[in-house]
Design an enzyme around this catalytic site. Structure first.
Site, PDB file in Angstrom:
ATOM      1  N   ASP A  87       0.881  -1.160   0.000  1.00  0.00           N
ATOM      2  CA  ASP A  87       0.000   0.000   0.000  1.00  0.00           C
ATOM      3  C   ASP A  87       0.929   1.223   0.000  1.00  0.00           C
ATOM      4  O   ASP A  87       2.123   1.097   0.197  1.00  0.00           O
ATOM      5  CB  ASP A  87      -0.894  -0.059   1.245  1.00  0.00           C
ATOM      6  N   ASP A 122      -2.842   7.275  -3.695  1.00  0.00           N
ATOM      7  CA  ASP A 122      -4.135   7.902  -3.959  1.00  0.00           C
ATOM      8  C   ASP A 122      -4.501   8.841  -2.816  1.00  0.00           C
ATOM      9  O   ASP A 122      -3.781   8.942  -1.824  1.00  0.00           O
ATOM     10  CB  ASP A 122      -5.218   6.827  -4.167  1.00  0.00           C
ATOM     11  N   CYS A 274     -14.101 -22.354  18.967  1.00  0.00           N
ATOM     12  CA  CYS A 274     -13.293 -22.481  17.765  1.00  0.00           C
ATOM     13  C   CYS A 274     -12.468 -23.761  17.838  1.00  0.00           C
ATOM     14  O   CYS A 274     -12.080 -24.191  18.927  1.00  0.00           O
ATOM     15  CB  CYS A 274     -12.374 -21.256  17.668  1.00  0.00           C
TER      16      CYS A 274
HETATM   17 ZN   LIG Z   1      -9.313 -20.358  17.241  1.00  0.00          ZN
END
Ligand SMILES: [Zn+2]
Length: 543
Positions: A87, A122, A274
């Site tokens: 970037d 930009d 998770c």
């Molecule tokens: Zn995780």
């Protein structure tokens, strides 16, 4: 051509982006690497997370490390041999107002450090700015974009042309239209970060779609600053191919734990919801007891796994033609995402025109939100524009859909069909059978096996908006055709009075004869007998 599209669903695609450091598959996430405060080393990002690409900031590199990245080469400097995007420092303009470099210097620097994908400096529009300022940012960005092609010396770097305009959609349109004339390999939508921070996903839809509609559709589109997995499916479905995420690390610094359906503060959690390699080996208590730095690194790694996993699910959904289902599921993660999904109504025509016609799987229709799906829009368009019933057909017999598909193979319908065949033989062509179905509306019997009219699942009764949609399709069809009499097999259980009322009103307005049989009031045998009588009478009256 640096970008090749392999698979499509909605406006999303699985593509191959060729760069001088290798070919990567899109949709692709570039984790943001800030070499001054990096929580996960780039090499680890590649080896443990399967990230084929990352993004760093050329301006920060230039300010902090001067010529070091030039001397070592950026890949060695960061210790990463995948694809590197840089970037330009534009975000720093947004934050600090101005920066200590020039557009030309940044172009030259990105060439010198040997980046793979480079971005011009930009001028980001930002969020709450006047129209005048927004116009200025669009003009400045365009001017700098034009300069690139006079300044750059290398041909092996892909250049990104950012689109500005902020929330001024006409300016985004102008910006995209003008930038599209320049030979950039990639376009990007600039500074939607604040739009996302304010949860204005509906506005984000407008911004992305406006850019998309004014850019060559086959070019890859990067969405700057879109680093939360909650919105990956929305952005992908609208045709964004590339994302960068600083969020995985920024969130970690505040103990914010990402999931594909939202964000939780670590202290609010009772479990680690998770199964990533980090979370499955540890208890929440152990994480909470970690030293702050260690905890941050743990969350950053979990966040990155979560982002990568969601992108894989999205790619799988694209392959299976099930992105809409995935999108609708994710949209229920936040009210503003659901609102954004409803916004797609405004763009249903464009999405339909650019969505693949054939699919591998049938569709799941959940609620009226799904009425903007390209399959439904396309069928409506085709029925209105390309279909007309046989000119011999004088009676329209409307039958309700059943759970069995194709519709003409249901047991109830087979009995009716048998009766019609037996009774009317050579005059059968004067009776045209159509089904009324959710979500497609009216389906002529000869089309009921055409995809996806029999390849979908819907729960009954349909919701109010879907019933309204279907009745409107029936009314439109009756209004546009020339039958002499409509006979309705009325199914009050699934359709209430809506179909009945609509047919009655439309026939009255057109001065047509209308008959109906309430399928819940009589046994089917009796209904069939009455139907036979009605049809016989109708046919004899007309000849
Ligand atoms: Zn995780």
């Amino acid at each position: 051509m640096a970008f090749e599209i392999k698979e499509r669903d909605l406006l999303a695609r699985i593509g191959r982006l060729e760069t001088k450091s290798g070919t990567v598959e899109t949709p692709l996430l570039f984790p943001v690497i800030n070499p001054t405060i990096q929580l996960i080393p780039p090499r680890k990002i590649q080896e443990n997370f399967g990230c084929q690409a990352l993004i760093s900031n050329a301006y920060i590199l230039k300010q902090r490390f001067k010529t070091q990245p030039i001397e070592k080469g950026l890949h060695d400097f960061l210790d990463f041999n995948g694809v590197i995007m840089t970037d330009s420092g534009a975000y720093q303009i947004l934050v600090y107002g101005d920066i200590e470099t020039t557009p030309e210097e940044i172009i030259k620097y990105q060439e010198q450090i040997d980046t793979d994908i480079a971005t011009i400096l930009d001028w980001p529009t930002g969020w709450k700015v006047s129209r005048k300022h927004a116009e200025h940012t669009v003009d400045q960005t365009l001017e700098r974009a034009k300069k690139l092609f006079k300044t750059k010396t290398r041909k092996d770097i892909l250049w990104v042309g950012p689109i500005q305009g902020g929330r001024h959609l006409d300016l985004i349109a102008k910006s995209a239209h003008e930038m599209a004339k320049l030979p950039f390999q990639i376009h990007a939508l600039g500074s939607p970060t604040e739009v996302m921070e304010h949860y204005r996903f509906d506005l984000l839809v407008d911004m992305i779609m406006t850019a998309k509609m004014n850019l060559p559709i086959e070019k890859p589109l990067h969405l700057f600053g879109a680093g939360h997995p909650i919105m990956f499916s929305l952005a992908t479905a609208l045709g964004c191919d590339l994302f960068d995420s600083a969020a995985y690390a920024i969130y970690a610094r505040n103990n914010r734990y990402m999931t594909e359906y939202g964000t939780s503060r670590l202290k609010e959690l009772n479990y680690l919801p998770c199964a990533c390699p980090k979370c499955s080996k540890i208890t929440l208590k152990e994480v909470k007891e970690m030293e702050p730095k260690e905890k941050q690194a743990f969350i950053a790694e979990h966040n990155l796994y979560t982002c990568q996993a969601e992108l894989k699910r999205i790619k799988q959904a694209i392959k299976k033609g099930r992105l809409w289902e995935h999108l609708e599921m994710r949209a229920h993660g936040h009210p503003t995402l659901l609102q954004a999904l409803k916004r797609l109504k405004k763009y249903e025509k464009f999405i339909e025109e650019h969505s693949p016609a054939a699919k591998k799987s049938g569709i799941f229709f959940f609620t009226s939100i799904g009425l903007v799906r390209p399959e439904i829009v396309r069928y409506r368009k085709k029925l209105a524009e390309r279909y007309s019933p046989s000119h011999e057909a004088r009676i329209l017999l409307l039958a309700p859909q059943t759970r069995i598909k194709p519709l003409h193979k249901s047991r109830e319908f087979k009995e009716t069909a048998k009766l019609l065949r037996r009774t009317f033989k050579e005059r059968l062509n004067e009776i045209h059978i159509c089904f009324y179905t959710a979500p497609f509306g009216l389906v002529p019997i000869e089309l009921d096996e055409v995809y996806p009219l029999s390849q979908h699942e819907t729960a009954f009764p349909p919701d109010k908006e879907t019933r309204e949609y279907v009745t409107k399709q029936i009314a439109d069809y009756i209004n546009n055709t020339k039958y002499e009499i409509i006979v309705l097999l009325h199914d009050p259980e699934n359709w209430g009075k809506e179909v009945l009322d609509t047919c009655r009103k439309t026939c009255l307005r057109k001065n047509m004869k209308f008959e109906y049989f309430n399928m819940k009031e009589e046994r089917s045998k009796i209904i069939r007998a009455s139907l036979k009588e009605t049809l016989q009478k109708a046919l004899s009256e007309q000849h």
